[in-house]
Each structure stands twice: as C-alpha cells, then as structure tokens.
Design a protein around this motif. Structure first.
Motif, PDB file in Angstrom:
ATOM      1  N   ALA A 116       0.831  -1.205   0.000  1.00  0.00           N
ATOM      2  CA  ALA A 116       0.000   0.000   0.000  1.00  0.00           C
ATOM      3  C   ALA A 116       0.862   1.250   0.000  1.00  0.00           C
ATOM      4  CB  ALA A 116      -0.923  -0.005   1.217  1.00  0.00           C
ATOM      5  N   ALA A 117       2.154   1.096   0.306  1.00  0.00           N
ATOM      6  CA  ALA A 117       3.079   2.226   0.239  1.00  0.00           C
ATOM      7  C   ALA A 117       3.200   2.760  -1.180  1.00  0.00           C
ATOM      8  CB  ALA A 117       4.453   1.823   0.762  1.00  0.00           C
ATOM      9  N   ASN A 118       2.694   2.008  -2.160  1.00  0.00           N
ATOM     10  CA  ASN A 118       2.703   2.510  -3.535  1.00  0.00           C
ATOM     11  C   ASN A 118       1.946   3.831  -3.641  1.00  0.00           C
ATOM     12  OD1 ASN A 118       0.035   2.331  -5.388  1.00  0.00           O
ATOM     13  ND2 ASN A 118      -0.085   0.742  -3.799  1.00  0.00           N
ATOM     14  N   LEU A 119       0.991   4.055  -2.716  1.00  0.00           N
ATOM     15  CA  LEU A 119       0.196   5.282  -2.754  1.00  0.00           C
ATOM     16  C   LEU A 119       1.058   6.515  -2.500  1.00  0.00           C
ATOM     17  CD1 LEU A 119      -2.885   3.913  -0.802  1.00  0.00           C
ATOM     18  CD2 LEU A 119      -2.868   4.604  -3.213  1.00  0.00           C
ATOM     19  N   MET A 120       2.211   6.324  -1.872  1.00  0.00           N
ATOM     20  CA  MET A 120       3.146   7.432  -1.645  1.00  0.00           C
ATOM     21  C   MET A 120       4.074   7.625  -2.830  1.00  0.00           C
ATOM     22  SD  MET A 120       4.365   6.851   2.288  1.00  0.00           S
ATOM     23  CE  MET A 120       5.148   5.277   1.906  1.00  0.00           C
ATOM     24  N   GLY A 121       4.020   6.713  -3.784  1.00  0.00           N
ATOM     25  CA  GLY A 121       4.989   6.724  -4.866  1.00  0.00           C
ATOM     26  C   GLY A 121       4.582   7.571  -6.055  1.00  0.00           C
ATOM     27  N   ARG A 122       5.549   8.244  -6.609  1.00  0.00           N
ATOM     28  CA  ARG A 122       5.397   8.909  -7.893  1.00  0.00           C
ATOM     29  C   ARG A 122       6.725   8.774  -8.612  1.00  0.00           C
ATOM     30  NH1 ARG A 122       6.104  13.163 -11.087  1.00  0.00           N
ATOM     31  NH2 ARG A 122       4.370  13.779 -12.461  1.00  0.00           N
ATOM     32  N   ILE A 123       6.706   8.108  -9.757  1.00  0.00           N
ATOM     33  CA  ILE A 123       7.943   7.781 -10.459  1.00  0.00           C
ATOM     34  C   ILE A 123       8.238   8.819 -11.524  1.00  0.00           C
ATOM     35  CG2 ILE A 123       9.021   6.115 -12.018  1.00  0.00           C
ATOM     36  CD1 ILE A 123       7.443   3.927 -10.523  1.00  0.00           C
ATOM     37  N   SER A 124       9.461   9.315 -11.511  1.00  0.00           N
ATOM     38  CA  SER A 124       9.959  10.176 -12.573  1.00  0.00           C
ATOM     39  C   SER A 124      10.923   9.359 -13.421  1.00  0.00           C
ATOM     40  CB  SER A 124      10.682  11.398 -11.995  1.00  0.00           C
ATOM     41  OG  SER A 124      11.371  12.097 -13.011  1.00  0.00           O
ATOM     42  N   LEU A 125      10.642   9.251 -14.703  1.00  0.00           N
ATOM     43  CA  LEU A 125      11.512   8.463 -15.575  1.00  0.00           C
ATOM     44  C   LEU A 125      12.908   9.056 -15.665  1.00  0.00           C
ATOM     45  CD1 LEU A 125       9.048   7.572 -18.479  1.00  0.00           C
ATOM     46  CD2 LEU A 125       9.588   6.250 -16.427  1.00  0.00           C
ATOM     47  N   ASP A 126      13.037  10.323 -15.301  1.00  0.00           N
ATOM     48  CA  ASP A 126      14.344  10.977 -15.308  1.00  0.00           C
ATOM     49  C   ASP A 126      15.060  10.877 -13.963  1.00  0.00           C
ATOM     50  OD1 ASP A 126      13.971  11.841 -17.961  1.00  0.00           O
ATOM     51  OD2 ASP A 126      12.832  13.594 -17.274  1.00  0.00           O
ATOM     52  N   ASP A 127      14.410  10.280 -12.974  1.00  0.00           N
ATOM     53  CA  ASP A 127      15.005  10.198 -11.636  1.00  0.00           C
ATOM     54  C   ASP A 127      14.580   8.906 -10.948  1.00  0.00           C
ATOM     55  OD1 ASP A 127      16.381  10.861  -9.312  1.00  0.00           O
ATOM     56  OD2 ASP A 127      14.770  12.115  -8.526  1.00  0.00           O
ATOM     57  N   LEU A 128      14.870   7.779 -11.591  1.00  0.00           N
ATOM     58  CA  LEU A 128      14.503   6.485 -11.005  1.00  0.00           C
ATOM     59  C   LEU A 128      15.242   6.232  -9.694  1.00  0.00           C
ATOM     60  CD1 LEU A 128      14.376   4.067 -14.086  1.00  0.00           C
ATOM     61  CD2 LEU A 128      12.513   5.368 -13.039  1.00  0.00           C
ATOM     62  N   ASP A 129      16.355   6.908  -9.493  1.00  0.00           N
ATOM     63  CA  ASP A 129      17.173   6.664  -8.306  1.00  0.00           C
ATOM     64  C   ASP A 129      16.819   7.560  -7.122  1.00  0.00           C
ATOM     65  OD1 ASP A 129      18.841   4.624  -9.420  1.00  0.00           O
ATOM     66  OD2 ASP A 129      19.790   6.182 -10.624  1.00  0.00           O
ATOM     67  N   THR A 130      15.772   8.357  -7.243  1.00  0.00           N
ATOM     68  CA  THR A 130      15.357   9.253  -6.155  1.00  0.00           C
ATOM     69  C   THR A 130      16.544  10.077  -5.663  1.00  0.00           C
ATOM     70  OG1 THR A 130      13.895   7.424  -5.501  1.00  0.00           O
ATOM     71  CG2 THR A 130      13.878   9.338  -4.089  1.00  0.00           C
ATOM     72  N   LEU A 131      17.287  10.643  -6.609  1.00  0.00           N
ATOM     73  CA  LEU A 131      18.458  11.431  -6.250  1.00  0.00           C
ATOM     74  C   LEU A 131      18.089  12.844  -5.835  1.00  0.00           C
ATOM     75  CD1 LEU A 131      20.974  10.271  -9.002  1.00  0.00           C
ATOM     76  CD2 LEU A 131      20.807   9.510  -6.631  1.00  0.00           C
ATOM     77  N   SER A 132      16.905  13.315  -6.264  1.00  0.00           N
ATOM     78  CA  SER A 132      16.481  14.660  -5.899  1.00  0.00           C
ATOM     79  C   SER A 132      15.430  14.591  -4.789  1.00  0.00           C
ATOM     80  CB  SER A 132      15.888  15.379  -7.118  1.00  0.00           C
ATOM     81  OG  SER A 132      14.744  14.698  -7.597  1.00  0.00           O
ATOM     82  N   GLY A 133      15.319  15.661  -4.022  1.00  0.00           N
ATOM     83  CA  GLY A 133      14.313  15.733  -2.973  1.00  0.00           C
ATOM     84  C   GLY A 133      14.759  15.056  -1.696  1.00  0.00           C
ATOM     85  N   PRO A 134      13.964  15.186  -0.639  1.00  0.00           N
ATOM     86  CA  PRO A 134      14.317  14.589   0.664  1.00  0.00           C
ATOM     87  C   PRO A 134      14.255  13.066   0.616  1.00  0.00           C
ATOM     88  CG  PRO A 134      12.071  15.437   0.709  1.00  0.00           C
ATOM     89  CD  PRO A 134      12.663  15.897  -0.593  1.00  0.00           C
ATOM     90  N   TRP A 135      15.048  12.437   1.463  1.00  0.00           N
ATOM     91  CA  TRP A 135      15.075  10.970   1.511  1.00  0.00           C
ATOM     92  C   TRP A 135      13.915  10.419   2.343  1.00  0.00           C
ATOM     93  CZ3 TRP A 135      16.705   7.429  -1.434  1.00  0.00           C
ATOM     94  CH2 TRP A 135      16.876   6.114  -0.993  1.00  0.00           C
ATOM     95  N   ALA A 136      13.497  11.185   3.354  1.00  0.00           N
ATOM     96  CA  ALA A 136      12.330  10.828   4.174  1.00  0.00           C
ATOM     97  C   ALA A 136      12.454   9.440   4.799  1.00  0.00           C
ATOM     98  CB  ALA A 136      11.045  10.936   3.351  1.00  0.00           C
TER      99      ALA A 136
END
Length: 281
Positions: A139-159
C-alpha cells in the motif's frame, strides 16, 4: 501443489519464509532464494527444499542465480518476487542504481525476464492459469510517484527511505501490469499484492519503524504467517477469476493504487526505462 516448483526470493525470513512453509505443506517443491547463507539454508532444510544464495544488490549475481535455477528445474510453476526492502540512507549499488529500486524492482525484473521462457514453457504443459508470477507490492505505492528521469530518487528529501520505497512498490505494480500484457495468451498469470503491515525485520533500520515498534512494544501489525497469506493464496488457488495484472490489497482484488498505476502507456514507458538499467553500464 504436489509436483509444482515454487521459487521464492527473499525467502530466508519474514513472509517469504512463512510462504515457503505454507506452500511446502501443500506439497510444492520450494526453491528458497536469500542473501544470508545460514538463514536461507535453515528455511530450505525446514521445508525439504533447495537453498540458493544471491545478492540482489548485484545484477551479475542475479544472472548467476537464474542460470542455477534453470539448470536445476525443468519446470517453474510459480515465481514469487518477494525480495526487497527499505534503506535508511541513500546509497548506490555496484551497478550504479539506488539500492531500494534495484533490490526491490530491477533485480526481480531481471530474474523474471531470464526465467520467463522456462515459466512460459511450463504453462504449455500445465492446467490453464496455474502457472503464476506473484509480486510482493505494498500500500506504500500510494506514496509513490515515479519520474523516468530520476529512477534513483536522487532529488528531494530521503524521508527515512519511504519515498524510494513507495516508488519501488509502485514499480512492482507497474511491472506486474505490463508483464501481464506481454504474457497475454501464454497461460502465465501475473499478480501483485499488499501483505498488510507485517511484524517482521522489514525497515528495522528506519527511525519510523523503530518508533512504531517501541510504542507498541513490538506488537504492531500482522504476523509473518498472516502477511504471507495473500502470496500463498495467489500461488496455490485452483482458480483465480480476476484478470492477470490485478493488484490485491491482501485478499481483496483491485486495491488502491497511485494514479500512475492506472496509466498503461506509462507502464510501458517505465518498463523500457527499467530495461535500460539492466544493461551493464
């Protein structure tokens, strides 16, 4: 499940180990895939199965695992893609992918792709709909938003790892949906599921999970056996009427998903972006 071969990744503990025990009790031959040698062998011995070691943080190790499984098993009836986890700190693997996305999505995608010809062959010799690929999502998928340019979650807070984990679990659902489209007509059925909030080693390094465990004295959520129930049902049920690609919220079909999981065109684009990550760089 007598006579059927089931491969479970992340099978050395938690819901993977619980599912191995339950499916073995139903007669299945179990291949237990894990990273920890002692725990993986212990679970395999307890179910009369075979242990296979692989570090999903290394794509080369996943390729070696696929070779070992194909050499050992002439038929593969169920592949349970259950490996993965949440990382408290941002880090890259040796393949230069963020650890969460590689260990939870990319390595499972690679293993599935390498085993798929054997799985499809097994489907031609098996009752309709009995050969399945099952993805452990959340259900954590509901928090997910995928950017094809940032699959590695390199930008933004790590949370505390939750942003990357939500993306990776959304990735599991998108992968299952697109794989279902690609395997239509082959006899292979694909599903993903949310196991519930399970009381296992998951997220043990994360501050948020440590607080939850502390305030509940370790009594939060479901047992590993309860969390494994959807996996066991999806792997073993004689007949599943819901279409291939369905995401389950525990035992209920069509669970809530992030908006991107409703976009078939995005699922295809995400598949291609993920596939590019599987080529040695």
């Amino acid at each position: 499940m007598t006579g059927r071969t089931v491969i479970i990744t992340g099978g050395s503990s938690g819901i993977g180990a619980a599912a191995a025990r339950a499916l073995s009790a139903l007669g299945a031959q179990i291949a237990v895939v894990g990273r920890n040698p002692a725990r993986t062998q212990q679970v395999a011995d307890s179910v009369g199965g075979n242990a296979f070691l692989a570090d999903f943080g290394k794509l080369a190790a996943v390729r070696e695992l696929a070779d070992e499984l194909l050499e050992r098993y002439p038929d593969i009836h169920v592949l349970a893609d259950n490996a993965g986890g949440m990382q408290r700190t941002r880090a890259l693997t040796a393949d230069r992918n963020e650890r969460t996305v590689q260990e939870t999505h990319l390595s499972g995608m690679l293993l599935t792709s390498l085993l798929l010809p054997r799985i499809s062959q097994t489907a031609t010799r098996s009752p309709e709909g009995s050969v399945r690929i099952v993805q452990t999502a959340s259900a954590a998928n509901l928090m997910g938003r995928i950017s094809l340019d940032d699959l590695d979650t390199l930008s933004g807070p790590w949370a505390d790892g939750w942003r990357a984990y939500g993306r990776a679990k959304l990735a599991n659902i998108l992968f299952a949906q697109e794989l279902a489209r690609r395997t239509e007509g082959t006899g292979v059925r694909v599903y993903s599921f949310h196991p519930g909030l399970v009381r296992t080693r998951f997220g043990s390094g994360a501050w948020s999970m440590s607080v939850l465990s502390a305030v509940t004295f370790g009594h939060y959520g479901l047992s590993a056996e309860q969390g494994a129930e959807p996996l066991v049902r999806l792997a073993s049920a004689d007949r599943i009427t819901e279409p291939s690609g369905t995401y389950w919220d525990r035992l209920k079909p069509n669970g809530l998903t992030a908006p991107q999981a409703k976009d078939a065109a995005f699922a295809r684009a995400f598949w291609k972006a993920s596939e590019a990550r599987l080529v040695p760089r």
